[in-house]
Design an enzyme around this catalytic site. Structure first.
Site, mmCIF file in Angstrom:
data_model
loop_
_atom_site.group_PDB
_atom_site.id
_atom_site.type_symbol
_atom_site.label_atom_id
_atom_site.label_comp_id
_atom_site.label_asym_id
_atom_site.label_seq_id
_atom_site.Cartn_x
_atom_site.Cartn_y
_atom_site.Cartn_z
ATOM 1 N N ALA A 61 -124.676 -67.725 12.820
ATOM 2 C CA ALA A 61 -123.423 -68.376 13.226
ATOM 3 C C ALA A 61 -122.253 -67.820 12.401
ATOM 4 O O ALA A 61 -122.439 -67.403 11.268
ATOM 5 C CB ALA A 61 -123.537 -69.878 13.017
ATOM 6 N N GLY A 102 -129.069 -67.605 13.662
ATOM 7 C CA GLY A 102 -128.818 -67.313 15.072
ATOM 8 C C GLY A 102 -129.102 -65.854 15.416
ATOM 9 O O GLY A 102 -129.449 -65.536 16.559
ATOM 10 N N GLU A 105 -132.699 -65.694 16.109
ATOM 11 C CA GLU A 105 -132.947 -66.389 17.380
ATOM 12 C C GLU A 105 -132.525 -65.523 18.562
ATOM 13 O O GLU A 105 -133.191 -65.473 19.594
ATOM 14 C CB GLU A 105 -132.213 -67.738 17.388
ATOM 15 N N GLU A 125 -131.425 -72.264 8.250
ATOM 16 C CA GLU A 125 -130.699 -73.487 8.627
ATOM 17 C C GLU A 125 -131.047 -74.688 7.752
ATOM 18 O O GLU A 125 -130.202 -75.544 7.493
ATOM 19 C CB GLU A 125 -130.977 -73.828 10.096
#
Ligand code: NAI
Length: 699
Positions: A61, A102, A105, A125
């Site tokens: 992010a 992210g 991911e 996270e």
């Protein structure tokens, strides 16, 4: 544009380009989906490579979007990943350097992954009080295996790509590139190889089972529970990964989403996200831009080889910077040198430091009795006795010998840095570097900006702080700077609590239950109660009207300075550090109370914690208003890294914000009614009163 698009032969290459770590901000996400459409629409393109420019594949992010509507704006990360999975042409992620959160991911949504060796892979996270929220908990166990995936998700720690590639049966990386340099070419070749393979493989379709699921997840929960007492997220990581083994993929995704959103609103998550941002914000100084030129610091001189001088020196040796220590007598140098050796040897014994590293560090250290030997050092840090007269002599000497442009720093904890600067003909080069004891261990460095400190000196010292891995926070000049000025109020409250009816152990226990590493009395015993005594004696003449409890003075008069004298607020068994409640001290407090005619009352843990923490908050509000600290989050960093304030509460200022400043002031008004407390102190600082009136918060 923060994602580039290029066609090389039959392969389209999408390159994330959003420095510094290719954060997946809105523009980047949009860039990816646009490029995907283009590639799919181009008949010449048969396969797609997704990679990152510069020093990362993607760090996840974009923290600059935290808490803004852009963070959630479509296409959000889930939609981008879905678009990749739905691409009619295969997408190959070419990951290198950093592939986290992210970013990982995103790569798990691709049909194939090729990795460069040395790439740091993580789902961090949990460190922000969250679980991965874009399929990480559902796809990583499928790609890597349940146990290694859960380890990564619960710890948040990075693992190197080449280690992950060795896990038997792993499907995280379809191929390892020979090197980071060959990754781009190998990814292109690989994409061409798989261009025609159908159906396209998807991680979501991989099986996800654990042969002894019940027993394993029970074991995992027990382990995690023990280690994550005050944090809800780690256990939720276990729940989410377990669901990957039990639920259909789509249901697991919904479960992950639900947990993610619930965690987002917990105070722990707000605190951890605050700390993450506050830590980065601390190095930003409003009127000193990042572009400010910095002075070259290739060598350091340290004056005084005592407790602080030795610890300070170790920081620089650890960072590979040569240090020269100066003392007045050879014995003092020998003692200082022996302590440094002893510290390093303890690390070698514990296996924390290799023998050759130890020798290498010691070889960077030299000593002298002669100021003239310091003339070539780029920076000097003074850590001699805390007396203005001594500092004056030292700084006059330094002014005489140091080369022009050298930075002259003082480690003083209570003296006026501007006055110290005035002893030199170059006050612009003088600054405070207030290390905390033990200086080689404690993270906090208060950087004290004098009236005349030059901007490039400040910028240089802040950068140097980073180099020696400190959390550096800028403080203006005032008595005690940020941290100790606040702790003085906290200590005063702790003293009043004793007179009103508490024992030291009761106060410490309440504060430690709140989450502080140590209560005020155990801390006093560790630091030495004589330090506070000396400060109070000064206060008695400077501020004769300021109210103090006499208990701490009585303690010192008994010679109970703390661990170093074998007795303080607590008793100690020789050679041990366990604090044993002391009948002698309780008796001393009882007698003092009786002499004052005070009838003890029962005080709740809640009142103890509120009085101690809100005393920090009110003083901090004064500090902010006076511009000693430039932002509330800096004060939080000081308390989190220097004073053992619980991280999961985010520091005193965030804690006050979360309680509600209105409620804080209501309590303060109540404390002001207590005749044994200091009503004048509890008058809300003007800034605090203003924020309450305007319905605002500190942060
Ligand atoms: P210390 O007493 O352990 O060490 C001071 C050293 O300076 C001694 O080795 C002494 O021989 C030497 N010294 C004295 N005058 C000197 C001179 N004119 N030239 C060269 N060397 C001289 O004291 P400590 O605790 O290391 O404190 C040093 C400074 O750091 C003080 O300003 C203190 O306020 C500050 N400080 C101390 C902290 C602590 O927890 N001890 C924490 C933060 C700051």
């Amino acid at each position: 544009m923060t994602a580039q698009y290029q066609v090389q032969g039959s392969v389209a290459v999408i390159t994330l380009d959003n420095p510094p770590v290719n954060g997946l901000g809105h523009a980047t996400r949009l860039g990816i989906t646009d490029a995907l459409q283009r590639a799919n629409a181009d008949p010449a393109v048969q396969a797609i490579v997704l990679t990152g420019a510069g020093k990362a594949f993607s760090g996840g992010a974009d923290i600059r979007e935290f808490g803004t509507p852009k963070a959630l704006a479509e296409p959000n990360l889930l939609s981008v990943i879905l678009a990749i999975e739905n691409s009619a042409k295969p997408v190959v992620a070419a990951v290198h350097s950093v592939c986290m959160g992210g970013g990982l991911e995103l790569s798990l949504g691709c049909h194939y992954r090729i990795a460069a060796p040395g790439c740091s892979v993580a789902l961090p996270e949990v460190k922000l009080g969250l679980i991965p929220g874009a399929g990480g908990t559902q796809r990583l166990p499928r790609a890597l295996g349940v146990e290694p995936a859960l380890n990564m998700i619960v710890s948040g720690e990075p693992v190197k790509s080449e280690l992950l590639a060795q896990i038997p049966g792993q499907k995280l990386f379809d191929k390892m590139a020979a090197s980071a340099d060959s990754l781009a070419a190998e990814a292109l070749a690989f994409a061409q190889e798989v261009a025609a393979v159908r159906p396209l493989p998807l991680v979501r379709n991989l099986p996800c089972k654990h042969p002894q699921g019940d027993a394993y997840f029970q074991f995992a929960r027990n382990m995690v529970k023990g280690m994550s007492k005050n944090y809800p997220a780690p256990l939720k990581c276990v729940d989410a990964v377990e669901s990957a083994t039990r639920k259909k993929f789509e249901d697991g995704m919904l479960f992950e989403r639900e947990i993610f959103i619930n965690l987002m609103w917990t105070p722990e998550c707000r605190a951890l996200r605050h700390v993450f941002v506050a830590d980065r914000a601390a190095s930003k100084i409003p009127d000193v831009p990042d572009t400010t030129p910095k002075r070259e610091i290739g060598s350091i001189a340290v004056i005084g080889a005592g407790t602080m001088g030795g610890g300070i020196s170790m920081n620089f040796l650890n960072a590979g910077i040569p240090v020269k220590m100066l003392e007045m007598k050879q014995e003092a140098l020998d003692r200082g040198l022996a302590t440094i050796r002893k510290n390093y040897e303890a690390q070698v014994k514990k296996g924390k430091l290799k023998q050759d590293k130890y020798e290498q560090r010691m070889s960077l250290l030299s000593t002298t009795l002669n100021y003239d030997d310091l003339k070539d050092a780029d920076m000097v840090i003074e850590a001699v006795f805390e007396e203005m007269g001594v500092k004056e002599k030292v700084f006059k000497e330094l002014d005489r010998v140091m080369k022009p442009g050298a930075i002259l720093a003082t480690n003083t904890s209570t003296l006026d840095v501007d006055q110290i600067a005035s002893f030199t003909g170059r006050p612009q080069d003088v600054i405070g570097t207030h290390f905390f004891s033990p200086a080689n261990v404690m993270k906090l460095l208060e950087v004290v900006r004098g009236k005349h400190t030059a901007k490039d000196v400040l910028a240089t010292v802040m950068a140097l702080g980073k180099k020696i891995k400190k959390t550096s926070v800028v403080s203006g000049v005032c008595d005690g700077f940020i941290g100790n000025r606040m702790i003085e109020q906290y200590s005063r409250q702790a003293g009043f609590l004793l007179v009103e009816g508490c024992t030291p152990a009761q106060v410490d226990k309440a504060v430690e239950k709140f989450g502080f590493a140590m209560g005020p009395f155990r801390m006093g015993d560790l630091a030495g109660n004589d330090i506070g005594w000396a400060i109070r004696k000064r206060r008695y003449t400077e501020k004769p009207d300021l109210k103090y409890s006499k208990t701490a003075d009585l303690l010192c008069e008994m010679g109970r300075y703390g661990q170093k004298t074998g007795a303080g607020w607590y008793d100690y068994v020789p050679g041990k550090r366990d604090a044993i409640p002391s009948a002698i001290v309780v008796d001393m407090i009882d007698k003092h109370r009786a002499a004052l005619g005070v009838t003890p009352r029962k005080i709740s843990d809640e009142e103890i914690v509120q009085r101690l923490v809100y005393s920090l908050v009110n003083e901090a509000a004064h500090i902010l208003e006076e511009g000693i600290a430039s932002k509330a989050s800096d004060i939080d960093m000081v308390y989190l890294t220097g004073y053992g304030f619980p991280i999961y509460r985010g520091g005193p200022m965030l804690y006050a914000d979360q309680v509600g400043l209105f409620n804080v002031v209501q309590s303060m008004n109540r404390f002001a009614q207590n005749p044994l407390d200091d009503a004048a102190f509890w008058k809300p600082a003007p800034l605090l009163a203003r924020l309450v009136a305007e319905g605002k918060t500190f942060n």
